[in-house]
Design a protein around this motif. Sequence first.
Motif, PDB file in Angstrom:
ATOM      1  N   PHE A  42      -2.729   3.868   1.478  1.00  0.00           N
ATOM      2  CA  PHE A  42      -4.306   4.260   1.159  1.00  0.00           C
ATOM      3  C   PHE A  42      -4.572   5.508   1.837  1.00  0.00           C
ATOM      4  O   PHE A  42      -3.965   5.875   2.981  1.00  0.00           O
ATOM      5  N   TYR A  70     -11.825  -3.437   2.218  1.00  0.00           N
ATOM      6  CA  TYR A  70     -11.681  -2.460   0.990  1.00  0.00           C
ATOM      7  C   TYR A  70     -12.951  -1.883   0.355  1.00  0.00           C
ATOM      8  O   TYR A  70     -13.158  -0.974  -0.362  1.00  0.00           O
ATOM      9  N   TYR A  93      -9.165   4.732  -0.604  1.00  0.00           N
ATOM     10  CA  TYR A  93      -8.692   4.400  -2.025  1.00  0.00           C
ATOM     11  C   TYR A  93      -7.074   4.312  -2.059  1.00  0.00           C
ATOM     12  O   TYR A  93      -6.448   4.803  -0.850  1.00  0.00           O
ATOM     13  N   LEU A  94      -6.724   3.518  -2.742  1.00  0.00           N
ATOM     14  CA  LEU A  94      -5.332   3.140  -3.018  1.00  0.00           C
ATOM     15  C   LEU A  94      -4.471   4.398  -3.578  1.00  0.00           C
ATOM     16  O   LEU A  94      -4.751   4.720  -4.589  1.00  0.00           O
ATOM     17  N   SER A 113      -9.658   3.880  -7.785  1.00  0.00           N
ATOM     18  CA  SER A 113      -8.884   4.785  -7.264  1.00  0.00           C
ATOM     19  C   SER A 113      -8.336   6.056  -8.226  1.00  0.00           C
ATOM     20  O   SER A 113      -7.279   6.547  -7.866  1.00  0.00           O
TER      21      SER A 113
END
Lengths: 302, 567
Positions: free
Chosen positions: B88, B60, B66-67, B392
């Motif tokens: 992601f 992470y 990023y999500l 994000s």
Amino acid sequence: MEALTILLSLLFTSILAFLPPLLDGIERKVRAKIQSRFGPPTFLQTWYDLLKLGVKELKIPLSGESAAFLVMLSLIITLISLYAVVYVALTLSTSIDFIVLAMLLVLVAASHSLGLVASATTSNPFALIGSYRSILLTILNELGLVVGSVLSILLGLRLVTNYSILTLATYLLSLAVLVVATYVSSGRLPFDIHEAEPELASGTIIEFSGKILGFYIYSHLLTRYVLSLLVAVAISTPFTAVFSPLPAVFPATLLLSACVYLAYGVVATLLGRTRVDIGVRTLFMYYLLVLTVLVIFTWIGI
Amino acid sequence: MSHDYSKLIDELSRGHRSRAILSKILEVCGDSVLDLSRRNIIIKIVIKANCLRTALENIYKEHDLYLRTIAASDERSREGLFKLYYVFGIDSEGTNLVFEVPVAEGAKVDTISDLFRASDWYELEAHDLLGIEFNGRQMSRLVLPEDWPENLYPLRKEVSVEELKKMYQPQLISRVSELGVEEVVRIPVGPYHPALHEPEYFELYVRGEKVVDARYVGFMVHRGIEKLAESMKYDQVPFLAERICGICGFVHSTSYVQAVEDALGIEVPERAHFIRSIVLEVERLHSHLLWLGVALHLLGYDTGFMHAWRIREKVMVLAELLTGSRKTYGIDLVGGVKKDIDKDKIPRIKETLNVLRKEFKELVDVAMSVPQVKARLTGTGVLPRGEARAYSLVGPTVRGSGIARDVRKDYTYAAYHYVSFKVPVYTEGDNLARTLVRVDEVFESISIIEQLVDMMPGGPIKAERWEPQPMRLGIGAVEAPRGEVIHVVLTDLYGPYRWRVRAPTYQNLQAVPIMLKGVDLADAPLTIASIDPCFSCTDRAVIINLRSGSVKTLPIEVISRRVRENG
């Protein structure tokens, strides 16, 4: 002569009382033109709006009896202040009546104060936020209004008898103070912060409807006109003292007052809204600077 | 899975970033990784639920990861399981990393909301709509109304749309009974967004005129669009998708068709890609002009507002010229578009763009020189870069905080790889930065359209034929005016088996309370509006007739018309 002046003042006050909604209608059309809009269908639209509000049912807001009373009182006092400023305009050429001038300033201040008290008496917390913004701004601005109007009229008369560059400069400076003060008092952008964000915080308008709203708006427009006429008087003072007051200069003053009213409207169209902290700070710095210069000029001896 | 991963990683990775990430995942999860595969820009990792968190804990902190979205799906009828798809993005190499997590009924999945703050709402929504439980976090209702019955999860396959209609607003039905009337009309009034007058609710905690804290309560209206699409055919859904948003509807229909095309490997003709890109940029132009007008209005500069919308009108006329509609264009199809752009329209397009560029420049020059506008935009609603990354965020919101995230560049689609354009980025993170990003983007969009029009190839505008196949995963992402829109589609034989829609506001809204802290009350509406929020804007009134047992919804204006007619 005195009785005639009083009668003329009453006559002109009665006529001029009808003018502000008309000027507002013209201002709306001019604003629309600048913004590429058509605007209201007629110059008389504000009058139509007021008349429509006038025939609606009387609704007193919750705990708003005192606010409604104060609005009416404010309207009466604004009408008297219109009479006073007309009287000053008519009598400036012969001599300056300090009592009437002082009374005029007291009446204008009283009208503002009543408006503020009316705002503060509402039980609506959203309206209170706007009211306190207004109180903050008005307290600061009244200083400029008093100093600007007294000095500009006095110095305008003095220019005739004792002309000098320094006197002229001081006169122009005091006029600048008066213009800014009356502009701020007129509640136009960027200083309409008491009615700024109606979804979050608003002023008294949010509490009123129907007849009371109509009287409030009329009183507000009348105040704007009184302030414009005050500026017009201050500008025409040097000329009033030189030339015969009637029939030429007084109508010119009235015409000038309409121009000032509309010019303020045009300026408002070109600006955004300030924030209470920025507005108060800017105004304070402006008054501090100009009044300091005025004190220095006075001290030098004009 | 074999323990000799290096060859597999080399085959699947699309660059050194994805290689490093895959290595870490396989290192920590090993046999918990059930399958690894790659198709185009999607690397799919099928992983056991018990190792998902461990895998994500190890990756992470990757700076460009990023999500993008999480899609939950009920696949019990096929595999006896629910599934979660965590999508992601690796911006630097344009790779989608999809974690497919099978979840048995009643099993719990470890939360990742502490690792990826953006996942908070996705997890709650997966619980609301499918009943998936998460460990290590508090669960609360997010998207469904308060009076929704417990244990009724609308996206489960056994729940039909008709059944859901009957269940709609049970509290209202009991209220009707209490009142003892035959018919009642419920009209939703508020709560309203302080800037845009849509159903949103913000609580601002104020000391004097300073906002010291803020709370957001959203999801006033859940329209059930995803569920509705499950009973539609492939080519019916674009019309539904386009109605998700009244401002950037074409973005949604394009995302949807791209997701289906991606899943089914449909070859879209180049000309269709060009037409889509042109219309997408036209939509960006009108949206940014609309936003700028609203922002100037909120700053009290109504002259700017009027002129922004006057200029916008030219864009609306242009949209009508290109698509036949001012809004909700309805030209997207799976495999192409319905409407071509004729050659004789091109001079008019160019002429309009020239006028637009000139007038918009004049407007911006004047508006930005208004002292109050500049003073109130500068330094207000600050969103630090770190927070933008942690949440994000997407679109002008993230680009105003110094992160050059733009789907058109990072995960290029349609015809964007043919054109040259800049991604405007400002580092200050304040309202001015977000405004300037949009202002610059207007000029970029004009330039993009000009380039596309000049380069437009000939040929057909839609694929001749394509064959649907079941249970194929597709991702369609489009850079909307507000930021990335992403649609995830699981295919079926006649229409989507599962369709997951994620609009940019879903991602960006969570950061608004951060922006609001410390601003003056007067700047709160502008700060909220600075992410260009797009809320559900089709509130419906509900009419319940007890005698007939009918429950129907209809637009509010229909009721007002009825009231007028009945005096």
